[in-house]
Motif scaffolding. Structure first.
Motif, PDB file in Angstrom:
ATOM      1  N   VAL A  35      -8.897   3.499  42.384  1.00  0.00           N
ATOM      2  CA  VAL A  35      -9.700   4.704  42.571  1.00  0.00           C
ATOM      3  C   VAL A  35     -10.101   4.833  44.040  1.00  0.00           C
ATOM      4  O   VAL A  35      -9.930   5.886  44.674  1.00  0.00           O
ATOM      5  N   MET A  36     -10.613   3.744  44.596  1.00  0.00           N
ATOM      6  CA  MET A  36     -11.046   3.748  45.991  1.00  0.00           C
ATOM      7  C   MET A  36      -9.883   4.040  46.939  1.00  0.00           C
ATOM      8  O   MET A  36     -10.041   4.744  47.940  1.00  0.00           O
ATOM      9  N   GLN A  37      -8.713   3.497  46.620  1.00  0.00           N
ATOM     10  CA  GLN A  37      -7.535   3.726  47.450  1.00  0.00           C
ATOM     11  C   GLN A  37      -7.160   5.211  47.467  1.00  0.00           C
ATOM     12  O   GLN A  37      -6.846   5.778  48.513  1.00  0.00           O
ATOM     13  N   LEU A 249      -2.903 -10.340  18.841  1.00  0.00           N
ATOM     14  CA  LEU A 249      -3.650  -9.420  19.694  1.00  0.00           C
ATOM     15  C   LEU A 249      -2.965  -9.270  21.045  1.00  0.00           C
ATOM     16  O   LEU A 249      -2.700 -10.255  21.724  1.00  0.00           O
ATOM     17  N   THR A 250      -2.695  -8.031  21.424  1.00  0.00           N
ATOM     18  CA  THR A 250      -1.895  -7.780  22.626  1.00  0.00           C
ATOM     19  C   THR A 250      -2.739  -7.626  23.890  1.00  0.00           C
ATOM     20  O   THR A 250      -2.170  -7.471  24.980  1.00  0.00           O
ATOM     21  N   ASN A 251      -4.036  -7.670  23.788  1.00  0.00           N
ATOM     22  CA  ASN A 251      -4.895  -7.452  24.953  1.00  0.00           C
ATOM     23  C   ASN A 251      -4.546  -8.408  26.085  1.00  0.00           C
ATOM     24  O   ASN A 251      -4.457  -9.623  25.886  1.00  0.00           O
ATOM     25  N   VAL A 252      -4.379  -7.863  27.284  1.00  0.00           N
ATOM     26  CA  VAL A 252      -4.028  -8.682  28.444  1.00  0.00           C
ATOM     27  C   VAL A 252      -5.112  -9.719  28.718  1.00  0.00           C
ATOM     28  O   VAL A 252      -4.826 -10.849  29.131  1.00  0.00           O
ATOM     29  N   SER A 341      -8.541   0.036  31.394  1.00  0.00           N
ATOM     30  CA  SER A 341      -8.634  -0.851  32.545  1.00  0.00           C
ATOM     31  C   SER A 341      -7.790  -0.351  33.715  1.00  0.00           C
ATOM     32  O   SER A 341      -6.626   0.015  33.555  1.00  0.00           O
ATOM     33  N   LEU A 342      -8.391  -0.331  34.888  1.00  0.00           N
ATOM     34  CA  LEU A 342      -7.673  -0.022  36.118  1.00  0.00           C
ATOM     35  C   LEU A 342      -7.429  -1.284  36.936  1.00  0.00           C
ATOM     36  O   LEU A 342      -6.984  -1.218  38.076  1.00  0.00           O
ATOM     37  N   PHE A 343      -7.740  -2.424  36.328  1.00  0.00           N
ATOM     38  CA  PHE A 343      -7.431  -3.705  36.956  1.00  0.00           C
ATOM     39  C   PHE A 343      -5.927  -3.949  36.855  1.00  0.00           C
ATOM     40  O   PHE A 343      -5.308  -3.645  35.837  1.00  0.00           O
ATOM     41  N   PHE A 351       0.818  -0.118  41.451  1.00  0.00           N
ATOM     42  CA  PHE A 351       1.361   1.181  41.829  1.00  0.00           C
ATOM     43  C   PHE A 351       1.333   2.168  40.654  1.00  0.00           C
ATOM     44  O   PHE A 351       1.149   3.374  40.858  1.00  0.00           O
ATOM     45  N   LEU A 352       1.500   1.658  39.436  1.00  0.00           N
ATOM     46  CA  LEU A 352       1.423   2.515  38.255  1.00  0.00           C
ATOM     47  C   LEU A 352       0.033   3.138  38.150  1.00  0.00           C
ATOM     48  O   LEU A 352      -0.117   4.358  37.991  1.00  0.00           O
ATOM     49  N   LYS A 353      -1.001   2.314  38.234  1.00  0.00           N
ATOM     50  CA  LYS A 353      -2.362   2.820  38.059  1.00  0.00           C
ATOM     51  C   LYS A 353      -2.826   3.642  39.262  1.00  0.00           C
ATOM     52  O   LYS A 353      -3.615   4.588  39.106  1.00  0.00           O
ATOM     53  N   LEU A 354      -2.315   3.312  40.433  1.00  0.00           N
ATOM     54  CA  LEU A 354      -2.585   4.135  41.605  1.00  0.00           C
ATOM     55  C   LEU A 354      -2.033   5.542  41.396  1.00  0.00           C
ATOM     56  O   LEU A 354      -2.693   6.542  41.701  1.00  0.00           O
TER      57      LEU A 354
END
Length: 398
Positions: A35-37, A249-252, A341-343, A351-354
């Motif tokens: 987000v900051m980027q 459970l698939t959670n990262v 999550s944006l982590f 790059f995907l989340k950016l």
């Protein structure tokens, strides 16, 4: 190389009303690198949430504080926030189920059949539906059920059962003072999808990103660049492995703690590669049908909450949809996250989340790039980036 992103946390403000600044001023209440980027690349100016801002990228609680009844602050036309005031109507598991059941009753009354609406597993809300759950467990001997706290995230507090006694034992062991009730707080208990589609013998779910810019009229966009999240252990329905989270459970946040977790790819596969895999193994026609069903699922889950959602022209929201695909290529809605999550765990993930945040901003902002609640949020095709229009009731009515 992933940039070093360390930002200080801030708290909720006492807002000021001043003349509109020449540049967009933004505030955040948590460390969100992508987000900051995006904000930095636009040349925006960071301010504290205690100062005057044009965009406030907040936690859900921060957004609720903005709209508190006892908060006399009123948003100006040049201010926007990234959540709707009561987004819990779709992101809390118990409320999603309740709203969905109401929607289905209306659908059945008007359409006569629920065949096209069968994408939410049979679910009971505790403690209210406990007697119905007892009957269901007795009726379906040996079936697996998944128990989730209604408002948890990242896999916290989730466990599987195949006997009602396991529910009592686990709840009493974790809450020794709560013998007077089956569970402390609100839980949902869903029929476990025990025939998931496997790749390499491992279970996965699908994370899709959905942007909503308005609920009345409903305007929603689906991003093309979702991904699959894989378990690190091979799938089995053995009762001896019910408590093995690395299988179920698939959670990262859970899988990354396992010894088999691969930091290079983060246990993820892109939606694009999933499509290619399914087209090569199941055929293009059934693959297209699957993704059309996913779009249908998302669209109607949003319609289900329209009557109760507090729509506000200053708000937008990007939801993270978690979907399980079974071995018959039928999608099932697991849950909807109001703060996906944006982590990032890998450079590709970064790059995907950016890109997702960049596309969100391009859609919700007018062509001149300055926030305006008066804008009708009807972007050009170019501004939509990798989002595709899922539904625009305003355009459909014109």
């Amino acid at each position: 190389m992933i940039p070093n992103c360390t930002f200080s946390c801030v708290v909720f403000p006492r807002y000021l009303t001043v003349a509109m600044p020449k540049k967009v001023r933004f505030a955040v209440d948590a460390e969100r690198c992508v987000v900051m980027q995006n904000f930095a690349e636009r040349g925006w100016i960071q301010v504290s949430p205690q100062e005057d801002w044009n965009i406030y990228w907040a936690r859900t609680q921060g957004c609720r504080d903005v709209f508190r009844v006892d908060n006399r602050f009123r948003l100006r036309d040049d201010q926007m926030v990234n959540h709707f005031p009561n987004s819990g109507e779709i992101s809390r598991k118990d409320r999603l189920v309740r709203n969905w059941n109401i929607y289905c009753r209306s659908w059945k009354k008007n359409k006569g059949s629920l065949q096209d609406m069968d994408f939410l597993p049979t679910t009971y809300i505790l403690p209210g539906d406990y007697s119905m759950l007892v009957e269901a467990v007795k009726r379906e001997t040996g079936a697996m059920w998944i128990v989730k706290p209604a408002s948890s995230s990242q896999g916290a507090g989730i466990f599987l059962i195949n006997k009602l006694g396991m529910l009592r034992r686990l709840s009493w062991e974790s809450k020794p003072s709560s013998h007077s009730s089956i569970l402390s707080g609100s839980y949902v208990v869903s029929k476990y999808i025990d025939n998931p589609l496997l790749i390499g013998g491992k279970k996965f779910d699908l994370r899709m990103y959905v942007l909503v810019t308005s609920f009345r009229p409903l305007k929603a966009y689906l991003h093309r660049q979702g991904f699959c999240r894989f378990c690190t252990a091979k799938y089995t329905t053995s009762v001896h492995e019910l408590d093995n989270n690395y299988i179920h459970l698939t959670n990262v946040s859970i899988q990354s703690q396992g010894g088999e977790y691969n930091c290079m790819h983060g246990g993820k596969l892109s939606v694009e590669n999933l499509r290619l895999f399914l087209e090569s193994t199941r055929g293009k026609e059934v693959t297209e049908k699957l993704f059309a069903s996913i779009s249908w699922l998302i669209m109607h889950s949003l319609k289900a909450v329209v009557p109760v959602m507090a729509n506000d022209r200053h708000c937008f929201e990007c939801y993270g949809y978690d979907i399980i695909i079974d071995n018959r290529l039928k999608p099932w809605l697991v849950e909807v996250n109001s703060s996906p999550s944006l982590f990032f765990t890998t450079q590709k993930d970064y790059f995907l989340k950016l890109k997702i945040v960049d596309d969100v901003l391009s859609i919700v902002l007018p062509p001149d790039g300055f926030p305006s609640a008066k804008w009708d949020k009807t972007p050009s095709r170019r501004a939509m980036g990798d989002f595709d229009l899922l539904l625009d009731e305003e355009l459909a009515a014109s």
